[in-house]
Scaffold this active site. Structure first.
Site, PDB file in Angstrom:
ATOM      1  N   ARG A  94       0.832  -1.285   0.043  1.00  0.00           N
ATOM      2  CA  ARG A  94       0.126   0.272   0.022  1.00  0.00           C
ATOM      3  C   ARG A  94       0.894   1.282  -0.034  1.00  0.00           C
ATOM      4  O   ARG A  94       0.442   2.457   0.352  1.00  0.00           O
ATOM      5  CB  ARG A  94      -0.844   0.120   1.081  1.00  0.00           C
ATOM      6  N   LYS A 109       2.107  11.623 -10.858  1.00  0.00           N
ATOM      7  CA  LYS A 109       1.469  10.553 -12.014  1.00  0.00           C
ATOM      8  C   LYS A 109       2.455   9.458 -12.225  1.00  0.00           C
ATOM      9  O   LYS A 109       3.604   9.558 -12.722  1.00  0.00           O
ATOM     10  CB  LYS A 109       1.118  11.178 -13.110  1.00  0.00           C
ATOM     11  N   HIS A 157      -1.469  16.988 -26.205  1.00  0.00           N
ATOM     12  CA  HIS A 157      -1.572  15.806 -25.811  1.00  0.00           C
ATOM     13  C   HIS A 157      -2.923  14.875 -26.467  1.00  0.00           C
ATOM     14  O   HIS A 157      -2.625  13.560 -26.742  1.00  0.00           O
ATOM     15  CB  HIS A 157      -1.437  15.405 -24.303  1.00  0.00           C
ATOM     16  N   ARG A 167      -4.789  21.591 -14.158  1.00  0.00           N
ATOM     17  CA  ARG A 167      -3.526  20.878 -14.414  1.00  0.00           C
ATOM     18  C   ARG A 167      -3.791  20.252 -15.774  1.00  0.00           C
ATOM     19  O   ARG A 167      -2.843  19.866 -16.413  1.00  0.00           O
ATOM     20  CB  ARG A 167      -3.496  19.682 -13.342  1.00  0.00           C
ATOM     21  N   GLU A 216       8.294  19.344 -24.218  1.00  0.00           N
ATOM     22  CA  GLU A 216       7.292  19.504 -23.364  1.00  0.00           C
ATOM     23  C   GLU A 216       7.503  20.942 -22.623  1.00  0.00           C
ATOM     24  O   GLU A 216       6.677  21.670 -22.084  1.00  0.00           O
ATOM     25  CB  GLU A 216       7.540  18.499 -22.052  1.00  0.00           C
ATOM     26  N   HIS A 221      -1.413  12.059 -28.445  1.00  0.00           N
ATOM     27  CA  HIS A 221      -1.371  10.828 -28.114  1.00  0.00           C
ATOM     28  C   HIS A 221      -2.137   9.951 -29.550  1.00  0.00           C
ATOM     29  O   HIS A 221      -1.638   8.657 -29.856  1.00  0.00           O
ATOM     30  CB  HIS A 221      -2.251  10.772 -27.113  1.00  0.00           C
ATOM     31  N   ASN A 278      -1.725  19.240 -20.671  1.00  0.00           N
ATOM     32  CA  ASN A 278      -2.272  18.243 -21.655  1.00  0.00           C
ATOM     33  C   ASN A 278      -2.051  18.910 -22.782  1.00  0.00           C
ATOM     34  O   ASN A 278      -2.745  18.313 -24.074  1.00  0.00           O
ATOM     35  CB  ASN A 278      -3.536  17.573 -21.364  1.00  0.00           C
ATOM     36  N   HIS A 281       7.485  10.494 -28.019  1.00  0.00           N
ATOM     37  CA  HIS A 281       6.282  11.133 -27.357  1.00  0.00           C
ATOM     38  C   HIS A 281       6.476  12.705 -27.444  1.00  0.00           C
ATOM     39  O   HIS A 281       5.384  13.475 -27.961  1.00  0.00           O
ATOM     40  CB  HIS A 281       6.353  10.965 -25.827  1.00  0.00           C
ATOM     41  N   GLU A 315      -5.632  16.710 -10.983  1.00  0.00           N
ATOM     42  CA  GLU A 315      -6.221  17.209 -12.057  1.00  0.00           C
ATOM     43  C   GLU A 315      -7.622  17.191 -12.329  1.00  0.00           C
ATOM     44  O   GLU A 315      -8.375  16.378 -13.058  1.00  0.00           O
ATOM     45  CB  GLU A 315      -5.479  16.120 -13.333  1.00  0.00           C
ATOM     46  N   LYS A 351       5.378  23.854 -13.711  1.00  0.00           N
ATOM     47  CA  LYS A 351       4.647  22.388 -13.382  1.00  0.00           C
ATOM     48  C   LYS A 351       4.340  22.439 -12.010  1.00  0.00           C
ATOM     49  O   LYS A 351       3.452  22.210 -11.534  1.00  0.00           O
ATOM     50  CB  LYS A 351       5.577  21.197 -13.943  1.00  0.00           C
TER      51      LYS A 351
END
Ligand code: NAD
Ligand code: ZN
Length: 340
Positions: free
Chosen positions: A113, A135, A234, A227, A177, A238, A231, A256, A223, A213
């Protein structure tokens, strides 16, 4: 240089310093069991530098590439920890790019955990972006980052010296980025990309990107709102990545950051600014125009996990340093893709 991510009891320091990897033992408690996760493309000496500072450090080297962000490799790492007798007081350290960081972070988030996690990013992409913010995830086949968590690191150590071994194309890929963040949040940083030499300014670029950031994550850790600006590019990016990106089979595809660079161009609403962004791409060596199968990209985008009630929120850039969120349905997305 030091930044502090302020998230209450989950706060942590981000150290940005040449040679900082050698001082990890002074910055964190390594007097416990430590699983050091790295990949086969990262020079082995970086993980060794960390191990040398641990009381009991175990290096696990996974194969390089996105393919390692999978349940099989994730399970292997967990089994290794169990076998070595790791308990809740022990530590996972990532030494590598975004792949290693996302994978090791998810291992740390879920073993018993949750155990402590330290990220030592070694690519521009991870030093600028992915190592902070919490993330962590693995992929399920082609579905990227679909199994994951928010799990903040205890410490992030950014050592720009490690970038000296990074292949040029990866170095530039990560800068996409930073260009992305500059467009919504830091006009001066964007102008640096236009006027200055990125190699000479790399520490400033990393610092300013991390600052953007950090501020965004502090306002919206999980998010639910702002936030989303991270993206930018993205949704389409993607889609392009699914069709043109590097995979196990398609080894000559785009990275990416390169896909994000392409994906953000149609989101810029000011023609003049779009021209300037293309000029920056040409200067850096990022793709400014790539032919791709728009039907295929569109079909992929329709399965984006961010779709809610038939609509998806995208980030638009009305002018340098500005942004707005726009909700699009499938037709709206198609119109952007087709350049209408
Ligand atoms: N968690 C987040 O917020 C977040 C944000 C953006 C991207 N990501 C994820 O990050 C990943 C991409 O990260 P990346 O671009 O760092 O790719 P990567 O981790 O695959 O690293 C790129 C390549 O460089 C090699 N490498 C790493 N450091 C090196 C060094 N110092 N010298 C020589 N070679 C080195 C690696 O072995 C790899 O082959 C994707 O999986 C993406 O989903 C996560
Ligand atoms: Zn990205």
């Amino acid at each position: 240089m030091k930044l502090t991510m302020r998230l209450g009891e989950r706060s942590y320091d981000i150290i940005l310093k040449r040679g900082a990897l050698h001082n990890l033992g002074l910055l964190a408690n390594l007097n416990r069991r430590v699983l050091i996760v790295t990949d086969s493309g990262v020079p082995a000496e970086y993980a060794e530098i960390v191990r040398a500072q641990c009381r009991e450090g175990h290096i696990e080297t996974v194969p390089q590439g996105e393919g390692s962000k999978c349940l099989k490799v994730y399970e292997k790492l967990l089994c290794r920890m169990l076998e070595l007798g790791f308990d809740r007081g022990d530590l996972v350290v990532a030494v590598g790019g975004g792949v290693v960081g996302d994978l090791a972070g998810f291992v740390a988030a879920t073993y018993m955990r949750g155990v402590d996690f330290i990220n030592c990013p070694t690519t521009t992409l991870s030093q600028i972006d992915s190592s902070i913010g919490g993330k962590v995830a693995v992929d399920l086949g082609a579905a990227k980052n679909i199994v994951g968590a928010f799990w903040q690191p205890r410490l992030v150590v950014v050592d720009p010296d490690t970038l000296s071994t990074l292949p040029r194309r990866h170095f530039i890929n990560g800068l996409a980025e930073a260009v992305k963040m500059s467009l919504t949040s830091d006009a001066e940083l964007f102008e640096m990309f236009e006027k200055l030499d990125v190699d000479a300014e790399i520490e400033t670029i990393i610092y300013r990107s991390l600052l953007i950031k950090k501020q965004v994550v502090e306002k919206d850790e999980t998010e639910k709102g702002m936030r989303a600006i991270l993206n930018l590019g993205h949704t389409l990016g993607h889609g392009i990545e699914a069709v043109k990106g590097i995979t196990g089979r398609r080894t000559n595809g785009l990275y990416h950051g390169e896909c994000v660079a392409l994906g953000l161009l149609p989101m810029i609403e000011d023609r003049q600014l779009a021209k300037r962004v293309r000029a920056v791409y040409r200067k850096l060596g990022l793709p400014a125009r790539v032919a791709y199968n728009k039907e295929k990209v569109w079909a992929y985008m329709l399965h984006d996990k961010k779709f809610r009630d038939g609509r998806i929120t995208v980030v638009k850039v009305p002018g340098l340093g500005c942004w707005r969120l726009d909700k699009l349905d499938a037709d709206g997305l198609n119109a952007i893709l087709m350049g209408k």
